[in-house]
Design a protein around this motif. Sequence first.
Motif, PDB file in Angstrom:
ATOM      1  N   GLY A 177       0.795  -1.218   0.000  1.00 59.11           N
ATOM      2  CA  GLY A 177       0.000   0.000   0.000  1.00 59.11           C
ATOM      3  C   GLY A 177       0.827   1.268   0.000  1.00 59.11           C
ATOM      4  N   ALA A 178       2.026   1.219   0.587  1.00 59.73           N
ATOM      5  CA  ALA A 178       2.866   2.414   0.629  1.00 59.73           C
ATOM      6  C   ALA A 178       3.290   2.836  -0.774  1.00 59.73           C
ATOM      7  CB  ALA A 178       4.096   2.151   1.498  1.00 59.73           C
ATOM      8  N   VAL A 179       3.542   1.859  -1.649  1.00 61.95           N
ATOM      9  CA  VAL A 179       3.912   2.189  -3.027  1.00 61.95           C
ATOM     10  C   VAL A 179       2.725   2.785  -3.765  1.00 61.95           C
ATOM     11  CG1 VAL A 179       4.644   1.244  -5.240  1.00 61.95           C
ATOM     12  CG2 VAL A 179       5.747   0.490  -3.143  1.00 61.95           C
ATOM     13  N   ASP A 180       1.554   2.210  -3.566  1.00 60.50           N
ATOM     14  CA  ASP A 180       0.350   2.762  -4.200  1.00 60.50           C
ATOM     15  C   ASP A 180       0.121   4.204  -3.764  1.00 60.50           C
ATOM     16  OD1 ASP A 180      -0.059   0.295  -5.412  1.00 60.50           O
ATOM     17  OD2 ASP A 180      -1.368  -0.429  -3.811  1.00 60.50           O
ATOM     18  N   ALA A 181       0.316   4.458  -2.482  1.00 63.94           N
ATOM     19  CA  ALA A 181       0.134   5.823  -1.976  1.00 63.94           C
ATOM     20  C   ALA A 181       1.186   6.762  -2.552  1.00 63.94           C
ATOM     21  CB  ALA A 181       0.200   5.821  -0.449  1.00 63.94           C
ATOM     22  N   ARG A 182       2.417   6.277  -2.691  1.00 66.68           N
ATOM     23  CA  ARG A 182       3.486   7.105  -3.256  1.00 66.68           C
ATOM     24  C   ARG A 182       3.154   7.487  -4.696  1.00 66.68           C
ATOM     25  NH1 ARG A 182       9.064   8.054  -2.250  1.00 66.68           N
ATOM     26  NH2 ARG A 182       8.927   6.824  -0.332  1.00 66.68           N
ATOM     27  N   LEU A 183       2.657   6.531  -5.479  1.00 66.29           N
ATOM     28  CA  LEU A 183       2.292   6.813  -6.866  1.00 66.29           C
ATOM     29  C   LEU A 183       1.139   7.804  -6.944  1.00 66.29           C
ATOM     30  CD1 LEU A 183       2.525   3.187  -8.317  1.00 66.29           C
ATOM     31  CD2 LEU A 183       4.007   5.105  -8.909  1.00 66.29           C
ATOM     32  N   ALA A 184       0.147   7.608  -6.086  1.00 60.37           N
ATOM     33  CA  ALA A 184      -1.012   8.503  -6.109  1.00 60.37           C
ATOM     34  C   ALA A 184      -0.625   9.932  -5.753  1.00 60.37           C
ATOM     35  CB  ALA A 184      -2.081   7.980  -5.152  1.00 60.37           C
ATOM     36  N   SER A 185       0.285  10.075  -4.791  1.00 59.92           N
ATOM     37  CA  SER A 185       0.671  11.420  -4.364  1.00 59.92           C
ATOM     38  C   SER A 185       1.628  12.092  -5.341  1.00 59.92           C
ATOM     39  CB  SER A 185       1.323  11.363  -2.981  1.00 59.92           C
ATOM     40  OG  SER A 185       2.535  10.625  -3.026  1.00 59.92           O
ATOM     41  N   ALA A 186       2.187  11.313  -6.270  1.00 63.01           N
ATOM     42  CA  ALA A 186       3.141  11.865  -7.233  1.00 63.01           C
ATOM     43  C   ALA A 186       2.482  12.270  -8.545  1.00 63.01           C
ATOM     44  CB  ALA A 186       4.253  10.854  -7.506  1.00 63.01           C
ATOM     45  N   GLY A 187       1.163  12.255  -8.595  1.00 60.62           N
ATOM     46  CA  GLY A 187       0.469  12.768  -9.772  1.00 60.62           C
ATOM     47  C   GLY A 187       0.250  11.760 -10.889  1.00 60.62           C
ATOM     48  N   TYR A 188       0.354  10.487 -10.589  1.00 61.41           N
ATOM     49  CA  TYR A 188       0.053   9.468 -11.604  1.00 61.41           C
ATOM     50  C   TYR A 188      -1.460   9.366 -11.757  1.00 61.41           C
ATOM     51  CZ  TYR A 188       4.893   7.850 -11.667  1.00 61.41           C
ATOM     52  OH  TYR A 188       6.252   7.757 -11.827  1.00 61.41           O
ATOM     53  N   VAL A 189      -1.951   9.543 -12.981  1.00 60.74           N
ATOM     54  CA  VAL A 189      -3.398   9.597 -13.191  1.00 60.74           C
ATOM     55  C   VAL A 189      -3.909   8.591 -14.216  1.00 60.74           C
ATOM     56  CG1 VAL A 189      -3.554  12.031 -12.540  1.00 60.74           C
ATOM     57  CG2 VAL A 189      -3.119  11.419 -14.933  1.00 60.74           C
ATOM     58  N   THR A 190      -3.023   7.896 -14.929  1.00 61.48           N
ATOM     59  CA  THR A 190      -3.493   6.993 -15.991  1.00 61.48           C
ATOM     60  C   THR A 190      -3.315   5.520 -15.668  1.00 61.48           C
ATOM     61  OG1 THR A 190      -1.375   6.846 -17.194  1.00 61.48           O
ATOM     62  CG2 THR A 190      -2.802   8.736 -17.680  1.00 61.48           C
ATOM     63  N   LEU A 191      -2.552   5.184 -14.618  1.00 60.75           N
ATOM     64  CA  LEU A 191      -2.216   3.787 -14.365  1.00 60.75           C
ATOM     65  C   LEU A 191      -3.441   2.919 -14.114  1.00 60.75           C
ATOM     66  CD1 LEU A 191       0.934   4.196 -12.070  1.00 60.75           C
ATOM     67  CD2 LEU A 191       0.848   3.849 -14.550  1.00 60.75           C
ATOM     68  N   GLY A 192      -4.486   3.493 -13.527  1.00 61.53           N
ATOM     69  CA  GLY A 192      -5.674   2.710 -13.212  1.00 61.53           C
ATOM     70  C   GLY A 192      -6.812   2.851 -14.204  1.00 61.53           C
ATOM     71  N   LYS A 193      -6.622   3.634 -15.250  1.00 62.42           N
ATOM     72  CA  LYS A 193      -7.708   3.834 -16.211  1.00 62.42           C
ATOM     73  C   LYS A 193      -7.989   2.552 -16.986  1.00 62.42           C
ATOM     74  CE  LYS A 193      -7.092   8.808 -17.110  1.00 62.42           C
ATOM     75  NZ  LYS A 193      -6.834   9.836 -18.149  1.00 62.42           N
ATOM     76  N   LEU A 211      -0.243  14.469 -24.197  1.00 62.09           N
ATOM     77  CA  LEU A 211      -1.437  13.872 -23.616  1.00 62.09           C
ATOM     78  C   LEU A 211      -1.664  12.479 -24.186  1.00 62.09           C
ATOM     79  CD1 LEU A 211      -3.978  13.991 -21.876  1.00 62.09           C
ATOM     80  CD2 LEU A 211      -5.133  15.168 -23.782  1.00 62.09           C
ATOM     81  N   ARG A 212      -1.466  12.333 -25.478  1.00 59.10           N
ATOM     82  CA  ARG A 212      -1.665  11.030 -26.113  1.00 59.10           C
ATOM     83  C   ARG A 212      -0.736   9.975 -25.504  1.00 59.10           C
ATOM     84  NH1 ARG A 212      -3.655   8.891 -30.903  1.00 59.10           N
ATOM     85  NH2 ARG A 212      -2.569   7.008 -31.587  1.00 59.10           N
ATOM     86  N   MET A 213       0.521  10.326 -25.275  1.00 64.49           N
ATOM     87  CA  MET A 213       1.517   9.355 -24.833  1.00 64.49           C
ATOM     88  C   MET A 213       1.703   9.325 -23.318  1.00 64.49           C
ATOM     89  SD  MET A 213       2.227   8.056 -27.705  1.00 64.49           S
ATOM     90  CE  MET A 213       3.595   6.983 -27.282  1.00 64.49           C
ATOM     91  N   ARG A 214       0.907  10.080 -22.580  1.00 62.89           N
ATOM     92  CA  ARG A 214       1.093  10.116 -21.123  1.00 62.89           C
ATOM     93  C   ARG A 214       0.987   8.731 -20.480  1.00 62.89           C
ATOM     94  NH1 ARG A 214       1.001  14.345 -16.736  1.00 62.89           N
ATOM     95  NH2 ARG A 214       0.902  13.081 -14.850  1.00 62.89           N
ATOM     96  N   PRO A 215       0.060   7.859 -20.884  1.00 65.53           N
ATOM     97  CA  PRO A 215       0.028   6.530 -20.250  1.00 65.53           C
ATOM     98  C   PRO A 215       1.352   5.790 -20.359  1.00 65.53           C
ATOM     99  CG  PRO A 215      -2.002   6.914 -21.460  1.00 65.53           C
ATOM    100  CD  PRO A 215      -1.086   8.054 -21.800  1.00 65.53           C
ATOM    101  N   ALA A 216       1.997   5.852 -21.513  1.00 62.58           N
ATOM    102  CA  ALA A 216       3.293   5.184 -21.664  1.00 62.58           C
ATOM    103  C   ALA A 216       4.338   5.825 -20.766  1.00 62.58           C
ATOM    104  CB  ALA A 216       3.740   5.229 -23.124  1.00 62.58           C
ATOM    105  N   ARG A 217       4.359   7.156 -20.707  1.00 58.51           N
ATOM    106  CA  ARG A 217       5.324   7.856 -19.868  1.00 58.51           C
ATOM    107  C   ARG A 217       5.130   7.479 -18.390  1.00 58.51           C
ATOM    108  NH1 ARG A 217       7.452   8.594 -24.175  1.00 58.51           N
ATOM    109  NH2 ARG A 217       7.420  10.529 -25.383  1.00 58.51           N
ATOM    110  N   GLU A 218       3.892   7.383 -17.956  1.00 59.39           N
ATOM    111  CA  GLU A 218       3.634   7.045 -16.560  1.00 59.39           C
ATOM    112  C   GLU A 218       4.046   5.609 -16.253  1.00 59.39           C
ATOM    113  OE1 GLU A 218      -0.140   7.955 -14.946  1.00 59.39           O
ATOM    114  OE2 GLU A 218       0.048  10.119 -15.258  1.00 59.39           O
ATOM    115  N   VAL A 219       3.779   4.688 -17.159  1.00 60.73           N
ATOM    116  CA  VAL A 219       4.189   3.304 -16.924  1.00 60.73           C
ATOM    117  C   VAL A 219       5.704   3.220 -16.799  1.00 60.73           C
ATOM    118  CG1 VAL A 219       4.312   1.006 -17.946  1.00 60.73           C
ATOM    119  CG2 VAL A 219       2.162   2.265 -17.997  1.00 60.73           C
ATOM    120  N   GLN A 220       6.429   3.920 -17.663  1.00 59.99           N
ATOM    121  CA  GLN A 220       7.893   3.913 -17.588  1.00 59.99           C
ATOM    122  C   GLN A 220       8.390   4.367 -16.222  1.00 59.99           C
ATOM    123  OE1 GLN A 220       8.806   6.363 -21.194  1.00 59.99           O
ATOM    124  NE2 GLN A 220      10.291   4.742 -21.598  1.00 59.99           N
TER     125      GLN A 220
END
Length: 652
Positions: A177-193, A211-220
Amino acid sequence: MLGRVWGDVTMIREPARRTAPFCHRDDPAPLRVSALSSPPAAAPAIVHAETPARRAYAQRMLAARYGDGVRIAAQRFAPAAEPPPAAAAHAARADAGAAASAPRPTATRGAPSLGRLSQAELLTLPRPPFAVRMLNQLSWGPTRESIAEFEAMGGNDLQRLRNWVDWQLAWSAIDDGAVDARLASAGYVTLGKPLTQLWSEHAAVTDDYELRMRPAREVQRATFVRAVFSRRQLLERMVEFWHDHFNVTCTDYSAGPVYAHYHRDVIRAHALGNFRAMLEDVAKSTAMMYYLDNIANTRSGPNENFARELLELHTLGAMHYLGFTDPFQVPPDPDDANYPAGYTDIDVYETAAAFTGWSVKNGHWQFPSENDGTFVYRQMWHDAGPKFVLGRLLNPEQPAMKDGRDILDRLASHPGTARFVCTKLIRRFVTDAPPAALVRSAAAVFREHWQAPDQIARVMRHILTSDAMYNAWGQKQKRPIEAVVAALRASGSGLTLRVGHNRSNELMWKLGFTGHLPYEWPAPNGYPDRAQDWSGANTYAMTWELLGWLTEAKEDDGTPLLPILQISRSEVPTWTASALVDYWCRRLLGYLPDPSRRQTLIRFMAQNGDPDSYVIGDTETWVSGDLKRHYNQSRLRSMVALILMSPEFMSR
């Protein structure tokens, strides 16, 4: 198509799908339906072709498609890798005539000889403690905390290894859960879409590339966050492995917008699950559909790209490729005579036909209202004729998707697939030279449990608790990403990579020069995994430059990326050169290096001071006449950088 049953085989006059008139590949021909007279009530999907009648029918069918109507002439080829014994014998027979007349190679004027090339220097490293060795192999790098955790898991090394592996394989029971919270607080918005939202909010965007490539950037970047901070370390290593195995370049214009779905619901979901289930989800994924062009594979315009990589990279491997030859001349596999020893180009063509109609709802002109990016099977685009793949005849007019699924079953249970996948797993986690005995035993586990939901976990338990794993050390080296993550973990860095963050952008830019940005390998075969592939001067130089930069770089507010000074102040009471070197060697390596190499670090840190008695000041001043007091803080950071660049740190 018209058909008539003769004994136990249905003789069918099928449309000549290899000689279809030219038409647009996305403009399928009208559906043609065959009529079978008195078909069996429950005919198997894959019909064994051992009976003389079936064999004769399949041979005539293939000879008509790929030969002169009577036979198929083999074409000579050079194997990409060492084939299994039976396949090697077959290739040798096929090449015998051509080899006799082949011209001899000649030397090129001015080409360098081996004697003129610089030779590598062999360095013998001390054997690190067992926990350090195992955590270098099985996690993203040891930390003081993970070493202590490992050491507490049993009364001896083997027991500790087994318990650690079992704990990590049960990854869902490990709280992250700590990693999930870290990702959420760091502005990741596409990982769960979900896929449909990624499609509408990113894939549909054509005028805003970021905007188009943001999901790939976030996964990286989330990959770095999870690798550094996750307690599910083995899962994260497995996710990395399967991304290389089923490579889709994340910067692909069509795959990038839906990459979060591919990473989350395909690779991550099956990383320790079942290979056959993952194989189908990969085949149906929107990212792979676009990346390997199966979206353009129709009966009127077949595309073999996905089919070829399915056999060459995802399952059997190039080691089992036999070129263009008659499938009926392929000998049986040495481990199971019910399977052929390799695959031919004809198997590729037939597999491509089996996957026609597997597509994506992308607003195609024939189905403009279907446009949400999800998988769809178009029956009218499917080649419904009979097919012969890997020694088995597939009946015509099978139910929806049955042709493709039958081939996936055949591949997932094939002994060649088991050997190929297990060889790669052993190469990734144990050694660049996988022991043949371990490959055989792991492949047996792979095949025995090929339908089990935890098949991959069973295989990994077998590999990771083997004698080869127990004795593993020094046969691998850290690839650039592994080195960077290991440095962040061992140093106690709190850096959370994210999109739109200056230091994150700079780190990714510098990492690009090493040739190892996450998921950006441009070819379908994924990043290479042997030490020699990462031993070039550029790779080393750029990796060292990046590791050195980590020791000096700061956030915009002045916070160091690696808290070297802060940790030294709190954990090294007296700053002598020996004390500082020993502390950072133990922290970053998990042990002290060879005495002569330790002394090299100490001399650098001490300069003209006594290494055991002179106390180095916590200062950053220019004192050119007295080097033991010259830029002390910079010298400390440089000493840490030297440890990070050392063979001891880079080896695993």
